[in-house]
Design a protein around this motif. Structure first.
Motif, short mmCIF file in Angstrom:
data_model
loop_
_atom_site.label_atom_id
_atom_site.label_comp_id
_atom_site.label_asym_id
_atom_site.label_seq_id
_atom_site.Cartn_x
_atom_site.Cartn_y
_atom_site.Cartn_z
N GLU A 18 0.83 -1.21 0.00
CA GLU A 18 0.00 0.00 0.00
C GLU A 18 0.87 1.26 0.00
OE1 GLU A 18 -3.26 0.56 -0.07
OE2 GLU A 18 -4.31 -1.25 0.61
N ALA A 19 2.00 1.20 0.72
CA ALA A 19 2.87 2.37 0.87
C ALA A 19 3.89 2.49 -0.26
CB ALA A 19 3.58 2.30 2.22
N GLY A 20 3.82 1.61 -1.25
CA GLY A 20 4.71 1.73 -2.41
C GLY A 20 5.88 0.79 -2.43
N PHE A 21 6.16 0.10 -1.33
CA PHE A 21 7.19 -0.96 -1.26
C PHE A 21 8.58 -0.50 -1.64
CE2 PHE A 21 8.60 -5.48 -2.26
CZ PHE A 21 8.52 -5.90 -0.94
N LYS A 22 8.88 0.77 -1.44
CA LYS A 22 10.23 1.29 -1.68
C LYS A 22 10.89 1.54 -0.32
CE LYS A 22 10.10 1.69 -6.25
NZ LYS A 22 10.08 2.99 -6.93
N ALA A 23 12.22 1.71 -0.33
CA ALA A 23 12.97 1.94 0.91
C ALA A 23 12.37 3.10 1.70
CB ALA A 23 14.44 2.23 0.57
N PRO A 24 12.28 2.93 3.02
CA PRO A 24 12.83 1.85 3.84
C PRO A 24 11.93 0.62 3.96
CG PRO A 24 11.83 3.47 5.26
CD PRO A 24 11.68 4.01 3.87
N ILE A 25 10.81 0.57 3.27
CA ILE A 25 9.90 -0.57 3.39
C ILE A 25 10.48 -1.77 2.63
CG2 ILE A 25 7.58 -1.43 2.85
CD1 ILE A 25 6.70 1.56 2.90
N ALA A 26 10.48 -2.93 3.30
CA ALA A 26 11.04 -4.12 2.67
C ALA A 26 10.16 -5.36 2.85
CB ALA A 26 12.43 -4.41 3.24
N MET A 27 9.06 -5.24 3.58
CA MET A 27 8.16 -6.36 3.79
C MET A 27 6.76 -6.01 3.31
SD MET A 27 10.15 -8.71 5.06
CE MET A 27 9.04 -9.96 5.74
N ILE A 28 6.05 -6.99 2.81
CA ILE A 28 4.71 -6.74 2.28
C ILE A 28 3.78 -6.25 3.36
CG2 ILE A 28 2.72 -7.82 1.16
CD1 ILE A 28 4.68 -9.72 -0.25
N ASP A 29 3.96 -6.72 4.59
CA ASP A 29 3.12 -6.27 5.71
C ASP A 29 3.62 -4.98 6.33
OD1 ASP A 29 5.34 -7.11 7.12
OD2 ASP A 29 4.31 -8.72 8.21
N GLY A 30 4.71 -4.43 5.81
CA GLY A 30 5.24 -3.17 6.30
C GLY A 30 6.07 -3.27 7.56
N LYS A 31 6.29 -4.49 8.07
CA LYS A 31 7.02 -4.67 9.32
C LYS A 31 8.52 -4.83 9.09
CE LYS A 31 3.01 -6.62 11.73
NZ LYS A 31 2.47 -7.77 12.51
N LYS A 32 9.25 -5.13 10.16
CA LYS A 32 10.70 -5.26 10.12
C LYS A 32 11.12 -6.36 9.16
CE LYS A 32 14.70 -6.10 13.13
NZ LYS A 32 15.14 -6.39 14.51
N PHE A 33 12.22 -6.12 8.44
CA PHE A 33 12.71 -7.06 7.45
C PHE A 33 13.15 -8.37 8.07
CE2 PHE A 33 16.37 -8.72 4.93
CZ PHE A 33 15.65 -9.12 3.80
N LYS A 34 12.63 -9.47 7.53
CA LYS A 34 13.06 -10.82 7.89
C LYS A 34 13.22 -11.57 6.57
CE LYS A 34 10.63 -11.03 12.35
NZ LYS A 34 9.61 -11.77 13.14
N SER A 35 14.46 -11.92 6.26
CA SER A 35 14.76 -12.45 4.92
C SER A 35 14.03 -13.76 4.63
CB SER A 35 16.27 -12.65 4.77
OG SER A 35 16.77 -13.48 5.82
N GLY A 36 14.01 -14.69 5.59
CA GLY A 36 13.32 -15.95 5.36
C GLY A 36 11.83 -15.76 5.18
N LYS A 37 11.25 -14.88 5.95
CA LYS A 37 9.82 -14.61 5.83
C LYS A 37 9.50 -13.93 4.49
CE LYS A 37 5.95 -12.27 8.16
NZ LYS A 37 5.52 -11.47 7.00
N ALA A 38 10.41 -13.07 4.02
CA ALA A 38 10.19 -12.41 2.73
C ALA A 38 10.04 -13.44 1.62
CB ALA A 38 11.34 -11.45 2.43
N TYR A 39 10.85 -14.50 1.69
CA TYR A 39 10.73 -15.58 0.71
C TYR A 39 9.38 -16.28 0.83
CZ TYR A 39 11.27 -20.21 -1.34
OH TYR A 39 11.06 -21.36 -2.06
#
Length: 321
Positions: A172-193
Motif C-alpha cells: 500500500e505504501a509503495g514498497f520502496k525503501a525503507p519498506i522491505a516487507m509486504i506487511d510493512g514490518k521489520k525485514f526478515k529475509s526468510g519470511k520475505a521468501y
C-alpha cells in the motif's frame, strides 16, 4: 519443431527448472524456451545435461528487472513462437540477509523476483496463452513451496516466521525503501521468501477467478522437497550438508531434481492435471509410489478478498494499467 508448441520455463539454467526443460526437450514434442538471466550459464547447463540442440531456445529474462520482463515478452513474440504453456519456476532465497537487497526498480529482491516479476510476466503473456490450442489446453503453472503453506506438514514449522501478508501495508505504501516487507514490518529475509511464495498462490487463484473461462489452466505445484537444489546456495554450509540427509532419512520428503522435473512436466502436459485453480502437491507424506493430490492451501492463501487486493497493488507496482 512446431513453433506453436513452445513452453517457457523461467529459471531453467539449474535445479528443477533445468531438469523440467531437459525432460521436455528430450520428448521432442515441444520447443522449450529457457528464460534465464545468465545466457552463458544456461547454454552450458543445457549442453551438460544433453538437451537436444534443436529442441530448445535460450532467451534473456531477469525477473528482478521489470523492463527485462517486458523486453522478454517482446522478444518472444518477435521470434514467431506461439505459447503453449508458461512455467513460473525461478526463485531466489536469501535466508541469511540482515538488510534487504533491492531490485533495479527499488523493491525488496526476493519479492521482486519471485512475485512481482512473475506477476508481470503472467499478465503480459495471457494474450499469448489465449491464442494457444495445444496440450490440449494452454497452461500457466507456478511452482510453490511447502514452507509457505501451514496446511502442509513442512509448513507448520514457524522458523524463522510463518508467511503473513498482513493488510498489505508495505505494498500500500509503495514498497520502496525503507519498506522491505509486504506487511510493512521489520525485514526478515526468510519470511520475505515465504511471503513471496504465498503471493504466487494468491496470484494463481486470482488468475483462475479472472480468466478461468478463457480455457487456460492455472495451477500451482509442489513436487516434493528438492533438498539439493541451488535454491539453498545462500544458506549455511552445514545446513546445505544436513538438510538433504534430514529429508531423506527422517521426513521422507526428499525428491531428486530429476524426478521433480518430471513431475513439473506431468503437471504441464498430462490430461489428468487439467483442473484449474488448484495446488498439486507430492508433499511430505510421500511413499515410494505415491501420486500427487490436490493440496488444501492456507486460510490466507484462500482469502479471495486479499487475492483481489494483492492483484490491484501488484499491478500498480509493476506499472500495469
Amino acid at each position: 519443431m512446431e513453433q506453436d508448441r513452445s513452453i517457457v520455463i523461467t529459471g531453467a539454467s539449474s535445479g528443477v527448472g533445468l531438469q523440467a526443460a531437459k525432460a521436455l526437450a528430450q520428448r521432442g514434442t515441444w520447443d522449450v524456451v529457457m528464460a534465464c538471466r545468465d545466457l552463458a550459464k544456461a547454454q552450458k547447463a543445457a549442453l551438460e545435461v544433453g538437451m537436444p540442440k534443436d529442441n530448445y531456445t535460450i532467451m534473456l529474462l531477469d525477473l528482478a528487472n521489470l523492463e527485462s520482463v517486458r523486453q522478454f515478452v517482446q522478444n518472444f513474440r518477435s521470434s514467431g513462437k506461439k505459447l503453449a504453456a508458461l512455467v513460473c519456476n525461478a526463485a531466489i532465497y536469501l535466508p541469511l540477509l540482515k538488510e534487504p537487497l533491492r531490485s533495479v526498480d527499488g523493491y525488496e529482491l526476493s519479492v521482486a523476483t519471485n512475485h512481482l516479476g512473475h506477476f508481470l510476466l503472467c499478465n503480459l503473456m495471457l494474450e499469448d496463452l489465449k491464442k494457444s490450442a495445444t496440450l490440449p489446453a494452454p497452461r500457466l503453472i507456478i511452482l510453490g513451496t511447502v514452507t509457505a503453506n501451514p496446511k502442509e506438514l513442512g509448513g507448520k514449522i514457524p522458523i524463522p516466521a510463518p508467511p503473513d501478508l498482513g493488510a498489505l501495508q508495505g505494498f500500500e505504501a509503495g514498497f520502496k525503501a525503507p519498506i522491505a516487507m509486504i506487511d510493512g514490518k521489520k525485514f526478515k529475509s526468510g519470511k520475505a521468501y515465504k511471503d513471496s511464495k504465498l503471493c504466487n498462490v494468491l496470484t494463481m487463484r486470482e488468475l483462475h477467478r479472472r480468466y478461468g473461462d478463457t480455457g487456460i489452466i492455472f495451477s500451482c505445484l509442489y513436487p516434493g522437497c528438492v533438498a539439493t537444489t541451488g535454491l539453498f546456495r545462500h544458506h549455511y554450509p552445514l545446513f546445505q550438508k544436513l538438510f538433504p540427509l534430514f529429508q531423506k532419512n527422517i521426513t521422507g520428503g526428499y525428491v531428486s531434481q530429476e524426478l521433480a522435473g518430471e513431475r513439473v512436466v506431468d503437471v504441464v502436459t498430462e490430461p489428468e492435471y487439467n483442473q484449474s485453480g488448484v495446488y498439486w502437491s507430492w508433499g511430505n507424506r510421500q511413499q515410494k509410489d505415491r501420486q500427487s493430490f490436490v493440496q488444501e492451501v492456507s486460510n490466507e492463501a484462500s482469502d479471495d478478498d486479499k487475492a483481489k487486493r494483492l492483484w490491484e497493488l501488484s499491478a500498480k507496482l509493476v506499472g500495469l494499467a
